[in-house]
Design a protein around this motif. Structure first.
Motif, PDB file in Angstrom:
ATOM      1  N   HIS A 204      -6.383  -7.530  -0.234  1.00 43.26           N
ATOM      2  CA  HIS A 204      -5.683  -7.562   0.907  1.00 43.26           C
ATOM      3  C   HIS A 204      -4.145  -6.585   0.658  1.00 43.26           C
ATOM      4  CE1 HIS A 204      -8.076 -10.988   1.159  1.00 43.26           C
ATOM      5  NE2 HIS A 204      -8.240 -10.875   2.449  1.00 43.26           N
ATOM      6  N   PRO A 205      -4.372  -5.461   0.697  1.00 40.59           N
ATOM      7  CA  PRO A 205      -3.041  -4.658   0.325  1.00 40.59           C
ATOM      8  C   PRO A 205      -2.355  -4.385   1.779  1.00 40.59           C
ATOM      9  CG  PRO A 205      -5.129  -3.139   0.753  1.00 40.59           C
ATOM     10  CD  PRO A 205      -5.585  -4.488   0.649  1.00 40.59           C
ATOM     11  N   ASN A 206      -0.876  -4.637   1.284  1.00 39.92           N
ATOM     12  CA  ASN A 206       0.128  -4.389   2.429  1.00 39.92           C
ATOM     13  C   ASN A 206      -0.070  -5.739   3.620  1.00 39.92           C
ATOM     14  OD1 ASN A 206       1.077  -1.947   1.592  1.00 39.92           O
ATOM     15  ND2 ASN A 206      -0.599  -1.188   2.408  1.00 39.92           N
ATOM     16  N   ARG A 207      -0.620  -6.741   3.113  1.00 37.28           N
ATOM     17  CA  ARG A 207      -0.718  -8.034   4.074  1.00 37.28           C
ATOM     18  C   ARG A 207      -0.029  -9.013   3.250  1.00 37.28           C
ATOM     19  NH1 ARG A 207      -6.485 -11.129   5.268  1.00 37.28           N
ATOM     20  NH2 ARG A 207      -5.428 -12.726   6.145  1.00 37.28           N
ATOM     21  N   GLU A 249       7.580  -3.374  -7.480  1.00 40.64           N
ATOM     22  CA  GLU A 249       7.382  -2.294  -6.303  1.00 40.64           C
ATOM     23  C   GLU A 249       6.080  -2.859  -5.766  1.00 40.64           C
ATOM     24  OE1 GLU A 249       7.604   1.260  -8.165  1.00 40.64           O
ATOM     25  OE2 GLU A 249       9.681   1.201  -8.840  1.00 40.64           O
ATOM     26  N   HIS A 250       5.232  -3.551  -6.422  1.00 41.84           N
ATOM     27  CA  HIS A 250       4.059  -3.857  -5.933  1.00 41.84           C
ATOM     28  C   HIS A 250       3.590  -5.283  -5.597  1.00 41.84           C
ATOM     29  CE1 HIS A 250       3.231   0.443  -7.353  1.00 41.84           C
ATOM     30  NE2 HIS A 250       3.605  -0.024  -8.458  1.00 41.84           N
ATOM     31  N   LYS A 252       5.482  -7.928  -4.179  1.00 42.40           N
ATOM     32  CA  LYS A 252       6.803  -8.115  -3.677  1.00 42.40           C
ATOM     33  C   LYS A 252       6.856  -9.653  -3.061  1.00 42.40           C
ATOM     34  CE  LYS A 252       8.104  -3.623  -2.767  1.00 42.40           C
ATOM     35  NZ  LYS A 252       8.896  -2.490  -1.904  1.00 42.40           N
ATOM     36  N   VAL A 260       3.345 -10.222  -1.056  1.00 44.04           N
ATOM     37  CA  VAL A 260       2.475  -9.137  -0.639  1.00 44.04           C
ATOM     38  C   VAL A 260       2.357  -7.970  -1.605  1.00 44.04           C
ATOM     39  CG1 VAL A 260       4.700  -7.633   0.236  1.00 44.04           C
ATOM     40  CG2 VAL A 260       2.652  -7.569   1.407  1.00 44.04           C
ATOM     41  N   TYR A 261       1.007  -7.303  -1.763  1.00 44.12           N
ATOM     42  CA  TYR A 261       0.806  -6.356  -2.525  1.00 44.12           C
ATOM     43  C   TYR A 261       0.792  -5.016  -1.856  1.00 44.12           C
ATOM     44  CZ  TYR A 261      -2.220  -2.920  -5.061  1.00 44.12           C
ATOM     45  OH  TYR A 261      -2.732  -2.083  -5.703  1.00 44.12           O
ATOM     46  N   VAL A 262       1.896  -4.305  -2.567  1.00 42.64           N
ATOM     47  CA  VAL A 262       2.001  -2.917  -2.090  1.00 42.64           C
ATOM     48  C   VAL A 262       1.544  -1.957  -3.166  1.00 42.64           C
ATOM     49  CG1 VAL A 262       3.880  -1.424  -1.049  1.00 42.64           C
ATOM     50  CG2 VAL A 262       4.318  -3.696  -0.939  1.00 42.64           C
ATOM     51  N   PRO A 265       1.867   4.948  -3.654  1.00 43.61           N
ATOM     52  CA  PRO A 265       1.374   5.863  -2.884  1.00 43.61           C
ATOM     53  C   PRO A 265       0.607   6.888  -3.588  1.00 43.61           C
ATOM     54  CG  PRO A 265       3.741   6.000  -3.464  1.00 43.61           C
ATOM     55  CD  PRO A 265       3.243   4.955  -3.922  1.00 43.61           C
TER      56      PRO A 265
END
Length: 266
Positions: A204-207, A249-250, A252, A260-262, A265
């Motif tokens: 669930h990246p960016n969620r 950074e990842h 957060k 949330v997992y970021v 890039p």
């Protein structure tokens, strides 16, 4: 000798509605060098349905653990001789299924961090309210004795390289072998619960995920008001997958929500 009045909140009183432990009551080990505190906690926990054994130091605790296996141990950090941190590390190596709640002095934040890294399930700074300690003990015991749920439906398959490794921070997460590898290819030790949490984030990246969602999806149980296990696990994982755990950074924090997992890039 440290005065017990500095260890227990002045507002503490015995509650008349407490019950005596039954035959199947959980077994609790209290390890503290304060005789009066040990006596008070033995009586207090006993009146609330727990079977309690007390030890004055790490040596007595080891002797007890050689004869009986408690469900949980309450360990004071600052004991003469072998301290609670060393005892916790030994217990995690020799009795991994026993829950651990650490008692620390309010000013020793480094002891709390070290205790969690040694594998403690929770901590409580002194002076403390025994009702809160009891609530934390019960929360850890429930977590350790939760029934194994029926097999869940297979998780959605992630797109990955042929070797099933996914980037996670500066690391690589091997979904097939349930392992974590560092930049140089070295394996980074993680527990099964830590892998489950990393895999959940990766799916669930960016969620933003709430603590309830994390507990239900990664650990098949609900979150409780005194339950810090998710926050403690995230703290330990940040030390493994973030370049600067103090400025993640990842993984957060989302204020008033959860985490949330970021992904990095590409």
């Amino acid at each position: 000798m440290r005065a017990t009045r500095h260890s227990i909140s002045p507002s503490w009183t015995m509650t008349p509605e407490a019950s005596q432990p039954g035959l199947d009551a959980p077994h609790l080990l209290v390890v503290d060098d304060e005789p009066e505190l040990r006596s008070l906690l033995v009586e207090y926990f006993g009146r609330h349905g727990l079977k309690v054994h007390a030890a004055a130091d790490a040596a007595q605790a080891r002797d007890h653990l050689a004869q009986a296996r408690p469900g949980l141990a309450v360990l004071d950090v600052n004991m003469p001789g072998e301290n609670g941190l060393a005892l916790a590390r030994w217990m995690r190596e020799t009795h991994p299924g026993v829950g651990i709640v650490m008692l620390t002095t309010a000013s020793d934040s480094i002891d709390r961090v070290l205790g969690l890294e040694m594998g403690a399930d929770d901590y409580l700074p002194k002076p403390f309210e025994p009702r809160e300690l009891l609530a934390r003990v019960r929360a850890v015991l429930r977590r350790l004795t939760v029934a194994v749920p029926p097999p869940a439906a297979p998780a959605p398959r992630l797109e990955a390289a042929s070797d099933e490794r996914l980037p996670f921070g500066f690391c690589q997460l091997d979904m097939a072998q349930r392992k974590l590898y560092g930049e140089q290819g070295q394996e980074i030790e993680i527990t099964a619960a830590e892998f489950d949490l990393l895999a959940l984030f990766a799916r669930h990246p960016n969620r933003p995920l709430s603590r309830d969602q994390i507990m239900e999806q990664a650990h098949n149980r609900g979150w409780e008001v005194f339950d810090r296990s998710i926050d403690l696990r995230v703290m330990r994982l940040r030390r493994k997958v973030e370049r600067n755990p103090d400025k993640p950074e990842h993984i957060k924090t989302v204020r008033n929500v959860g985490y949330v997992y970021v992904p990095a890039p590409r």
